[in-house]
Scaffold this active site. Structure first.
Site, short mmCIF file in Angstrom:
data_model
loop_
_atom_site.label_atom_id
_atom_site.label_comp_id
_atom_site.label_asym_id
_atom_site.label_seq_id
_atom_site.Cartn_x
_atom_site.Cartn_y
_atom_site.Cartn_z
CE1 TYR A 266 0.99 -0.20 4.44
CE2 TYR A 266 -0.21 1.86 4.42
CZ TYR A 266 0.64 0.99 5.05
OH TYR A 266 1.16 1.32 6.26
CE LYS B 97 3.02 3.08 3.14
NZ LYS B 97 3.12 3.21 4.59
CD GLU C 260 9.96 1.62 10.54
OE1 GLU C 260 9.90 2.59 9.76
OE2 GLU C 260 9.86 0.44 10.14
CG LEU D 204 8.22 2.39 4.80
CD1 LEU D 204 7.97 1.17 3.92
CD2 LEU D 204 6.91 3.11 5.07
N1 PLP Z 1 7.66 3.70 8.98
C1 PLP Z 1 6.52 2.98 9.01
C2 PLP Z 1 6.52 1.67 9.69
C3 PLP Z 1 5.36 3.48 8.40
O1 PLP Z 1 4.22 2.75 8.44
C4 PLP Z 1 5.39 4.75 7.78
C5 PLP Z 1 4.19 5.28 7.12
O2 PLP Z 1 3.18 4.66 7.02
C6 PLP Z 1 6.59 5.46 7.78
C7 PLP Z 1 7.71 4.91 8.38
C8 PLP Z 1 6.68 6.82 7.14
O3 PLP Z 1 6.71 6.70 5.75
P1 PLP Z 1 6.19 7.88 4.81
O4 PLP Z 1 6.96 9.09 5.19
O5 PLP Z 1 6.48 7.41 3.45
O6 PLP Z 1 4.72 8.03 5.11
#
Ligand code: PLP
Length: 285
Positions: free
Chosen positions: A33, A147, A179, A204
């Site tokens: 997603y 993701k 994270e 991520l």
């Molecule tokens: N880390 C995780 C586990 C996430 O689920 C998300 C966003 O959903 C992020 C980091 C941040 O990613 P982004 O800046 O692309 O939204």
């Protein structure tokens, strides 16, 4: 008013939109997603989200070409149909529908779902007050760079944090912070350097993280990509998270220990303002 959602070629009222119980996303979380922020009716970093989607699909061997599928047009159309000015577009692509089997089918067609969520992004309570996080072990699988919709553990940890009177969780592995439940974690050291974990399968590869690092480097700020410990976070001058849904949001306590003076700091405020300004200059309509 009911939202209009997109499912497999059709725009439908949300109550009429259906996905098969045999969809691989339902049975195996065999799906990826993306979440794209919408501000002033325009999309933030759409191209970067599409690139990461391509990477996630390739890593899972899901045969789907976002460009051929016209995902940009679908995003635009969904924003238009829902008159979305500020909020989020969620996109989910699964391997498709097949009889339940651990062996991945090779003949099914990917399912595509898009929906919008109205949400304030520019003005939020958390940007003003900051977040209190607790730490928990990171027990997710080791391909967090993909993701996927496999979000049970972070959902459990976020719920635990709220039950314990905090706002969110920072996950920890091997003594360092990986994270947040749905965000990347960063600290600002006493000397002003921004310290953040480097990209790897551990986290991520956040689109907001990448933009914030680019913008920070542009302003001449020191950016150090290395893992940091919980103790370092607690001793940092400031801390913050980044995500498409939170942009840049301050963290004011880790496991009950105040960061700095326990209030959102000026550097985080500057980074958030700069991020919002730059994103607004580059909105895609
Ligand atoms: N880390 C995780 C586990 C996430 O689920 C998300 C966003 O959903 C992020 C980091 C941040 O990613 P982004 O800046 O692309 O939204």
């Amino acid at each position: 008013m009911s939202r209009i959602v997109y499912v497999n070629g059709e725009f439908l009222p949300e109550d009429a939109a259906c996905l098969s119980v045999f969809d691989r996303s339902v049975l195996f979380a065999d799906a990826v997603y993306e979440v794209t922020a919408v501000v002033d009716g325009g999309m933030v970093d759409f191209d970067a989200h599409q690139q990461r989607l391509c990477r996630s699909l390739a890593e899972l061997g899901i045969d789907f070409d976002p460009r051929a599928a016209g995902l940009l047009e679908l995003h635009r159309e969904l924003i238009r149909r829902n008159a979305l000015n500020e909020g989020l577009v969620y996109l989910q692509v699964s391997r498709g529908v097949a009889d339940r089997s651990f062996l991945q089918p090779t003949t099914c067609h990917p399912s595509v779902v898009l929906f919008t969520q109205t949400q304030s992004l520019l003005e939020t309570a958390a940007a003003g007050t900051g977040l209190r996080v607790i730490t928990q072990p990171d027990l997710r699988w080791h391909r967090r760079d993909i993701k996927t919709t496999q979000l049970l553990y972070p959902s459990m940890m976020k719920t635990l944090a709220v039950e314990q009177g905090a706002d969110d969780v920072w996950m920890v592995e091997g003594g360092t912070v990986t994270e947040g439940s749905s965000s990347n974690a960063h600290i600002i050291r006493a000397d002003g350097a921004l310290v953040t974990r480097p990209t790897s399968p551990d986290i991520l590869h956040g689109i907001t993280r990448a933009a914030v690092l680019d913008y920070s480097r542009e302003t001449g700020a020191a950016v150090i990509e290395r893992p940091f410990t919980v103790a370092e976070a607690q001793q940092a001058r400031e801390a913050f998270i980044t995500s498409a849904t939170a942009f840049v949001t301050p963290v004011v306590a880790v496991d009950g220990v105040a960061i700095g003076d326990g209030r959102p700091g000026p550097a985080t405020h500057r980074i958030r303002s700069h991020y919002i300004q730059r994103s607004r200059e580059r909105l895609q309509y």
